[in-house]
Scaffold this motif. Structure first.
Motif, PDB file in Angstrom:
ATOM      1  N   THR A 133       0.834  -1.204   0.000  1.00 20.70           N
ATOM      2  CA  THR A 133       0.000   0.000   0.000  1.00 20.70           C
ATOM      3  C   THR A 133       0.870   1.257   0.000  1.00 20.70           C
ATOM      4  O   THR A 133       0.495   2.290  -0.567  1.00 20.70           O
ATOM      5  CB  THR A 133      -0.925  -0.013   1.226  1.00 20.70           C
ATOM      6  N   ASN A 138      -6.399  -0.717  11.648  1.00 20.03           N
ATOM      7  CA  ASN A 138      -7.763  -0.178  11.630  1.00 20.03           C
ATOM      8  C   ASN A 138      -8.711  -1.176  10.965  1.00 20.03           C
ATOM      9  O   ASN A 138      -9.763  -1.512  11.493  1.00 20.03           O
ATOM     10  CB  ASN A 138      -7.774   1.166  10.899  1.00 20.03           C
ATOM     11  N   TYR A 139      -8.359  -1.596   9.792  1.00 17.44           N
ATOM     12  CA  TYR A 139      -8.950  -2.758   9.118  1.00 17.44           C
ATOM     13  C   TYR A 139      -7.764  -3.484   8.495  1.00 17.44           C
ATOM     14  O   TYR A 139      -6.797  -2.856   8.090  1.00 17.44           O
ATOM     15  CB  TYR A 139      -9.916  -2.364   8.002  1.00 17.44           C
ATOM     16  N   PHE A 166      -7.597  -5.039   5.502  1.00 15.64           N
ATOM     17  CA  PHE A 166      -7.992  -5.328   4.131  1.00 15.64           C
ATOM     18  C   PHE A 166      -7.140  -4.482   3.192  1.00 15.64           C
ATOM     19  O   PHE A 166      -6.763  -3.358   3.519  1.00 15.64           O
ATOM     20  CB  PHE A 166      -9.464  -4.985   3.872  1.00 15.64           C
ATOM     21  N   HIS A 204      -8.241  -3.146   0.458  1.00 13.47           N
ATOM     22  CA  HIS A 204      -9.032  -2.004  -0.007  1.00 13.47           C
ATOM     23  C   HIS A 204      -9.115  -0.905   1.054  1.00 13.47           C
ATOM     24  O   HIS A 204      -9.183   0.267   0.714  1.00 13.47           O
ATOM     25  CB  HIS A 204     -10.420  -2.421  -0.471  1.00 13.47           C
ATOM     26  N   SER A 205      -9.084  -1.269   2.329  1.00 15.01           N
ATOM     27  CA  SER A 205      -9.058  -0.218   3.356  1.00 15.01           C
ATOM     28  C   SER A 205      -7.689   0.449   3.412  1.00 15.01           C
ATOM     29  O   SER A 205      -7.576   1.664   3.605  1.00 15.01           O
ATOM     30  CB  SER A 205      -9.420  -0.803   4.726  1.00 15.01           C
ATOM     31  N   LYS A 249      -7.474   2.979   0.731  1.00 12.87           N
ATOM     32  CA  LYS A 249      -8.211   4.190   1.086  1.00 12.87           C
ATOM     33  C   LYS A 249      -7.391   5.038   2.051  1.00 12.87           C
ATOM     34  O   LYS A 249      -7.352   6.272   1.928  1.00 12.87           O
ATOM     35  CB  LYS A 249      -9.563   3.821   1.712  1.00 12.87           C
ATOM     36  N   GLU A 250      -6.736   4.389   3.001  1.00 16.54           N
ATOM     37  CA  GLU A 250      -5.876   5.125   3.930  1.00 16.54           C
ATOM     38  C   GLU A 250      -4.724   5.800   3.194  1.00 16.54           C
ATOM     39  O   GLU A 250      -4.318   6.916   3.547  1.00 16.54           O
ATOM     40  CB  GLU A 250      -5.356   4.173   5.004  1.00 16.54           C
ATOM     41  N   TYR A 269     -14.348   5.440   6.356  1.00 14.72           N
ATOM     42  CA  TYR A 269     -14.465   4.204   5.579  1.00 14.72           C
ATOM     43  C   TYR A 269     -15.933   3.994   5.169  1.00 14.72           C
ATOM     44  O   TYR A 269     -16.570   3.046   5.616  1.00 14.72           O
ATOM     45  CB  TYR A 269     -13.986   3.011   6.400  1.00 14.72           C
ATOM     46  N   MET A 307     -17.719   0.325   4.090  1.00 13.19           N
ATOM     47  CA  MET A 307     -16.654  -0.668   4.135  1.00 13.19           C
ATOM     48  C   MET A 307     -17.229  -2.081   4.194  1.00 13.19           C
ATOM     49  O   MET A 307     -18.038  -2.403   5.058  1.00 13.19           O
ATOM     50  CB  MET A 307     -15.763  -0.430   5.350  1.00 13.19           C
ATOM     51  N   HIS A 338     -16.306  -6.492   3.200  1.00 16.79           N
ATOM     52  CA  HIS A 338     -15.245  -7.469   2.958  1.00 16.79           C
ATOM     53  C   HIS A 338     -15.877  -8.758   2.452  1.00 16.79           C
ATOM     54  O   HIS A 338     -17.094  -8.931   2.510  1.00 16.79           O
ATOM     55  CB  HIS A 338     -14.420  -7.735   4.216  1.00 16.79           C
ATOM     56  N   SER A 379     -22.928  -1.567  -0.305  1.00 17.57           N
ATOM     57  CA  SER A 379     -21.796  -0.708   0.032  1.00 17.57           C
ATOM     58  C   SER A 379     -21.950   0.675  -0.598  1.00 17.57           C
ATOM     59  O   SER A 379     -21.756   1.704   0.053  1.00 17.57           O
ATOM     60  CB  SER A 379     -20.494  -1.368  -0.429  1.00 17.57           C
TER      61      SER A 379
END
Length: 463
Positions: free
Chosen positions: A13, A314-315, A317, A319-320, A323-324, A342, A345, A347, A422
């Motif tokens: 990421t 935090n999560y 994943f 995809h999270s 986003k972060e 989020y 959010m 999963h 979502s």
């Protein structure tokens, strides 16, 4: 001392942040001990789902006779399948590394890196050790498979984690999976479809226990028909016995069980890699499990150090984490102060059947909460009834004000169907809006609409 505008630790990421910052003209140091792309590309989401797709194709062919189609699986080229998948993700990682090395504003250190001070990182280079420093550091150091200290013999007996299980060049005849979470469920599906005899031993009384209880129980029932399940047992030891590995487990009331396999997969969770980055040297606060603590802006306890992705917890994943990364780009590169959020959010678990979830489970709601539950079966829709769906369903939880508190789906294409909800939640739509939205007939999304229609009682459907 090598000074940069920004240091990014971790090439998964973190690579998003590094490339965005470099494109804005900042001089960036990117540190990654392994291949760029991180766990997701090299040892996680991408290879596992590519392999699982092959498993799902095998499963579809095996079920074809029930639809009046004469088909059979005559052979599975296991080694070729794995080689094809691993080659594709390796090529992508190599391309990322080439792009990083060619970028005029990125210095790519493909090596170990460790904090030695607040915003100072030591790396090993061909010319010896070097220290990097910057006004801002983004820690995207990821996570790794957790090997519990409570299991004796792990330092003496060979075993697999998800890292190795995805790269086997020979299919095991019998695989014992330790753990009952999403990794265990997904890997059981893959190896089972490939022809491996699979046994799963887990502490909980259901698989994927963090999912809504109704969904977890349903998936567990389906898996019990296809695999040997030993639930309610904690693994205590691994031991070698010739070509086999012996797995010893014990229940809470002292009952013991022994399972044997030519391979054992420890799918017992993941742990943050904060220790490998030596965050203690920078006095970065972590919680009791080692996750780096962050505030609403993803800042750590140390000024100028930010954390995203698995290491922040935090999560966990991809995809999270992505986003972060977007928020950190805004806050660090563009100088904004945007609080991370989020919206919608969700999963998914890519087993067979698939599971997808958003929001709270019914078990997580406070006692006395005012809510209603709606469910709808795949078999109650035209297309859903034509699919081999193992009795799958959608379950929605709606507050008294119409707010969508949770949505949980178990069945074919659940990972796709959840995105309708979502998107609606992210757009502040309520349950009635979803229920009254015109859906294409007979698309599979009618499973989701049916659950919302039931709970909101909005439209006649005939007798």
């Amino acid at each position: 001392m090598n000074e940069y505008d920004l240091i990014v630790l971790g090439g998964g990421t973190g690579n998003i942040v590094a490339s965005a910052a470099a494109d804005e003209g900042l001089d960036v140091a990117l540190v990654e001990r392994d291949r760029l792309g991180g766990t997701c590309l090299n040892r996680g989401c991408n290879p596992s789902k590519k392999l699982i797709h092959r498993a799902s194709v095998v499963e579809t062919v095996q079920q074809a006779n029930s639809l009046g189609i004469d088909a059979a699986v005559n052979d599975i080229a296991f080694a070729d399948i794995v080689d094809d998948v691993i080659s594709s993700v390796t090529d992508e990682a190599d391309r990322k590394a080439e792009d990083a090395r060619e970028h005029e504003h990125i210095t790519f250190y493909q090596t170990e890196g460790r904090f030695v001070d607040e915003r100072t990182v030591a790396v090993a280079t061909d010319d010896g050790d070097a220290e990097l420093t910057a006004e801002n550091v983004v820690l995207a150091g990821g996570s790794r498979p957790l090997v519990p200290d409570s299991i004796d013999g792990t330092d003496e007996v060979s075993f697999l984690t998800s890292d190795q299980a995805l790269r086997l060049d020979e299919r095991p005849d019998r695989l014992v999976v330790v753990g009952g979470g999403y990794i265990a469920v997904e890997m059981a599906h893959f190896f089972g479809a490939m022809g491996t005899e699979v046994a799963i031993v887990g502490r909980g009384d259901v698989l994927v226990a963090r999912e809504d209880r109704d969904v977890a129980e349903h998936l567990t029932d389906v898996y019990a028909e296809n695999y040997e399940l030993r639930l309610g047992y904690s693994v205590t030891a691994l031991a070698a016995d010739g070509d086999e590995t012996v797995v010893e487990a014990e229940s809470e009331d002292g009952e013991t069980v022994e399972l044997r396999g030519d391979e054992v997969l420890l799918a017992t969770g993941r742990q943050p890699s904060s220790d490998r980055w030596n965050v203690a040297a920078a006095e970065i606060d972590t919680d009791e499990k080692g996750f780096v603590e962050t505030d609403d802006y993803l800042r750590t306890s140390v000024d100028g150090v930010w954390a995203i992705g698995d290491i922040a917890g935090n999560y966990m994943f991809k995809h999270s984490g992505d986003k972060e990364a977007e928020y950190v780009v805004e806050n660090v590169v563009h100088g904004c102060r945007a609080e991370v959020a989020y919206p919608g959010m969700a999963h998914a678990v890519f087993g067979s059947p698939q599971v997808a979830s958003l929001g709270e489970t019914e078990e997580e709601l406070d006692d006395g909460a005012d809510y209603a539950v709606g469910t709808y079966a795949y078999d109650d829709t035209a297309l859903g009834s034509a699919l081999h769906n193992d009795g799958g369903f959608a379950k929605v939880i709606v507050g008294s004000d119409g707010a969508v508190l949770g949505c949980h789906i178990v069945g074919p294409h659940a990972s796709i169907l959840i995105h309708e909800v979502s998107t609606a939640v992210a757009a502040d739509a309520d349950a009635k809006t979803i229920a009254e939205t015109i859906h294409v007939h007979p698309a599979l999304s009618e499973v989701v609409q049916g659950a919302f229609r039931e709970v909101r009682d909005v439209a006649p459907s005939g007798i």
